[in-house]
Write an enzyme that holds these catalytic residues in place. Sequence first.
Site, PDB file in Angstrom:
ATOM      1  N   ASN A  11      39.338  59.594  15.467  1.00  0.00           N
ATOM      2  CA  ASN A  11      41.012  58.600  14.706  1.00  0.00           C
ATOM      3  C   ASN A  11      39.490  57.616  13.707  1.00  0.00           C
ATOM      4  O   ASN A  11      39.186  56.524  14.955  1.00  0.00           O
ATOM      5  CB  ASN A  11      42.097  57.266  15.527  1.00  0.00           C
ATOM      6  CG  ASN A  11      42.358  56.408  15.235  1.00  0.00           C
ATOM      7  OD1 ASN A  11      42.352  56.626  13.566  1.00  0.00           O
ATOM      8  ND2 ASN A  11      42.923  55.984  15.706  1.00  0.00           N
ATOM      9  N   TRP A  12      39.170  57.551  12.710  1.00  0.00           N
ATOM     10  CA  TRP A  12      37.684  56.632  11.830  1.00  0.00           C
ATOM     11  C   TRP A  12      38.977  55.611  11.992  1.00  0.00           C
ATOM     12  O   TRP A  12      38.348  54.459  10.968  1.00  0.00           O
ATOM     13  CB  TRP A  12      37.609  57.802  11.107  1.00  0.00           C
ATOM     14  CG  TRP A  12      36.617  58.309  11.053  1.00  0.00           C
ATOM     15  CD1 TRP A  12      36.579  59.266  12.789  1.00  0.00           C
ATOM     16  CD2 TRP A  12      35.492  58.987  10.526  1.00  0.00           C
ATOM     17  NE1 TRP A  12      35.225  59.709  12.443  1.00  0.00           N
ATOM     18  CE2 TRP A  12      35.131  59.928  11.649  1.00  0.00           C
ATOM     19  CE3 TRP A  12      35.347  58.514   9.480  1.00  0.00           C
ATOM     20  CZ2 TRP A  12      33.502  59.950  11.227  1.00  0.00           C
ATOM     21  CZ3 TRP A  12      33.543  59.344   9.173  1.00  0.00           C
ATOM     22  CH2 TRP A  12      33.069  60.286   9.242  1.00  0.00           C
ATOM     23  N   LYS A  13      39.855  54.726  12.247  1.00  0.00           N
ATOM     24  CA  LYS A  13      40.722  54.025  10.790  1.00  0.00           C
ATOM     25  C   LYS A  13      40.419  53.656  10.110  1.00  0.00           C
ATOM     26  O   LYS A  13      39.895  54.208   9.492  1.00  0.00           O
ATOM     27  CB  LYS A  13      40.413  52.506  12.079  1.00  0.00           C
ATOM     28  CG  LYS A  13      40.603  53.264  13.608  1.00  0.00           C
ATOM     29  CD  LYS A  13      40.939  52.256  14.638  1.00  0.00           C
ATOM     30  CE  LYS A  13      41.473  52.533  15.928  1.00  0.00           C
ATOM     31  NZ  LYS A  13      41.200  52.840  17.335  1.00  0.00           N
ATOM     32  N   HIS A  94      50.607  54.820  15.870  1.00  0.00           N
ATOM     33  CA  HIS A  94      50.046  54.312  16.543  1.00  0.00           C
ATOM     34  C   HIS A  94      50.261  52.583  16.396  1.00  0.00           C
ATOM     35  O   HIS A  94      50.323  52.309  16.096  1.00  0.00           O
ATOM     36  CB  HIS A  94      48.068  54.175  15.854  1.00  0.00           C
ATOM     37  CG  HIS A  94      46.817  54.192  16.061  1.00  0.00           C
ATOM     38  ND1 HIS A  94      46.619  52.220  16.615  1.00  0.00           N
ATOM     39  CD2 HIS A  94      45.769  55.167  16.812  1.00  0.00           C
ATOM     40  CE1 HIS A  94      45.522  52.424  17.436  1.00  0.00           C
ATOM     41  NE2 HIS A  94      44.921  53.855  17.688  1.00  0.00           N
ATOM     42  N   GLU A  96      47.723  50.368  16.337  1.00  0.00           N
ATOM     43  CA  GLU A  96      47.540  49.211  16.126  1.00  0.00           C
ATOM     44  C   GLU A  96      49.166  48.769  13.836  1.00  0.00           C
ATOM     45  O   GLU A  96      48.610  47.985  13.726  1.00  0.00           O
ATOM     46  CB  GLU A  96      46.229  49.530  14.902  1.00  0.00           C
ATOM     47  CG  GLU A  96      45.015  49.480  16.247  1.00  0.00           C
ATOM     48  CD  GLU A  96      44.705  49.963  15.589  1.00  0.00           C
ATOM     49  OE1 GLU A  96      43.778  51.169  14.594  1.00  0.00           O
ATOM     50  OE2 GLU A  96      43.700  50.072  16.983  1.00  0.00           O
ATOM     51  N   GLU A 164      47.556  55.726  24.665  1.00  0.00           N
ATOM     52  CA  GLU A 164      47.057  54.852  24.650  1.00  0.00           C
ATOM     53  C   GLU A 164      46.843  53.515  24.766  1.00  0.00           C
ATOM     54  O   GLU A 164      47.732  52.729  24.469  1.00  0.00           O
ATOM     55  CB  GLU A 164      46.541  54.628  23.097  1.00  0.00           C
ATOM     56  CG  GLU A 164      46.186  56.338  22.204  1.00  0.00           C
ATOM     57  CD  GLU A 164      45.572  56.097  21.304  1.00  0.00           C
ATOM     58  OE1 GLU A 164      44.201  55.827  21.084  1.00  0.00           O
ATOM     59  OE2 GLU A 164      45.817  54.967  20.181  1.00  0.00           O
ATOM     60  N   GLY A 170      39.550  50.517  22.194  1.00  0.00           N
ATOM     61  CA  GLY A 170      38.097  48.933  21.707  1.00  0.00           C
ATOM     62  C   GLY A 170      38.274  48.419  22.588  1.00  0.00           C
ATOM     63  O   GLY A 170      37.285  46.789  22.330  1.00  0.00           O
ATOM     64  N   SER A 209      38.620  53.460  24.685  1.00  0.00           N
ATOM     65  CA  SER A 209      37.764  53.723  24.885  1.00  0.00           C
ATOM     66  C   SER A 209      37.054  54.601  26.244  1.00  0.00           C
ATOM     67  O   SER A 209      36.616  54.274  26.237  1.00  0.00           O
ATOM     68  CB  SER A 209      37.457  52.678  25.865  1.00  0.00           C
ATOM     69  OG  SER A 209      37.744  50.668  25.142  1.00  0.00           O
ATOM     70  N   GLY A 230      38.451  56.568  19.288  1.00  0.00           N
ATOM     71  CA  GLY A 230      38.243  55.995  18.221  1.00  0.00           C
ATOM     72  C   GLY A 230      36.894  55.684  17.970  1.00  0.00           C
ATOM     73  O   GLY A 230      35.989  56.572  17.149  1.00  0.00           O
ATOM     74  N   GLY A 231      36.339  54.693  18.174  1.00  0.00           N
ATOM     75  CA  GLY A 231      34.888  53.772  17.771  1.00  0.00           C
ATOM     76  C   GLY A 231      33.589  55.635  17.673  1.00  0.00           C
ATOM     77  O   GLY A 231      32.623  55.727  17.436  1.00  0.00           O
TER      78      GLY A 231
END
Length: 248
Positions: A11-13, A94, A96, A164, A170, A209, A230-231
């Site tokens: 997930n590149w956000k 998600h 966010e 999640e 993150g 994470s 993600g990251g």
Amino acid sequence: MTQQKSYIVGNWKMNGTQADIAILKAIADAAASDMTVDVGICPPATLIAAFAQGAGGIGVGGQDCHAKATGAHTGCVSAAMLKEAGATFSIVGHSERRADQHETDADVLGKAQALHEAGMSAILCVGETLDERDSGNAIAIVTGQLAASLPDSASADWLSVAYEPVWAIGTGRVPVSEDIAAMHAALRGTLVDLLGAAGASVRILYGGSVNPGNAQEILTIPDVGGALVGGASLKAETFLPIIQAAPR
Ligand code: PGA
């Protein structure tokens, strides 16, 4: 336990420009030699079409879609629009978006249904905040989110769930394996309660994470069918080892 392949999704956000297509190509080339794991990447919507052209066997997904097919919804993208751009699936719900755009379980249900109607797959996200975890009610809260946002027609053919924990996203913090196992077992129970036998094979991904150092431990927990990353999905050096850590 599922018989499905492991599913590792990046997930590149709100990250990535045309200059980053090379990263996707590196991931796609490496993943092409190993079709024993399902791999997907969700770039920002602006990159879906370019990603889809170079993705090879990797799925390209959206990060969100609107529940309606068309209309006066400034700034939004429909499932069919994602599909036309080259996406085959999308993340919905998600945390966010639940936090920043105040999306409710009912909104998330509508988005998942819209994806299915467009012939696409969905990754439906659920997860508790730190306050909810500390209250001791995380399992009831998260299974409640799933029950309220899962379409009746859900099946492993087109829907996966992603657990999640909001406090793990993150932050570098990950729940202990026992807590991941307990949550995934509870989500499996909810899926079977709601969908019958079809609920037994829906993949339940873990997200929050995930990195090359913890992926193997997380991905071998019972009822963990993959990871939403993600990251660590932004670079081939950190995403590929997570794919390699997935059970075959
Ligand atoms: P993270 O994000 O891997 O950077 O924690 C996961 C996600 O939000 O899907």
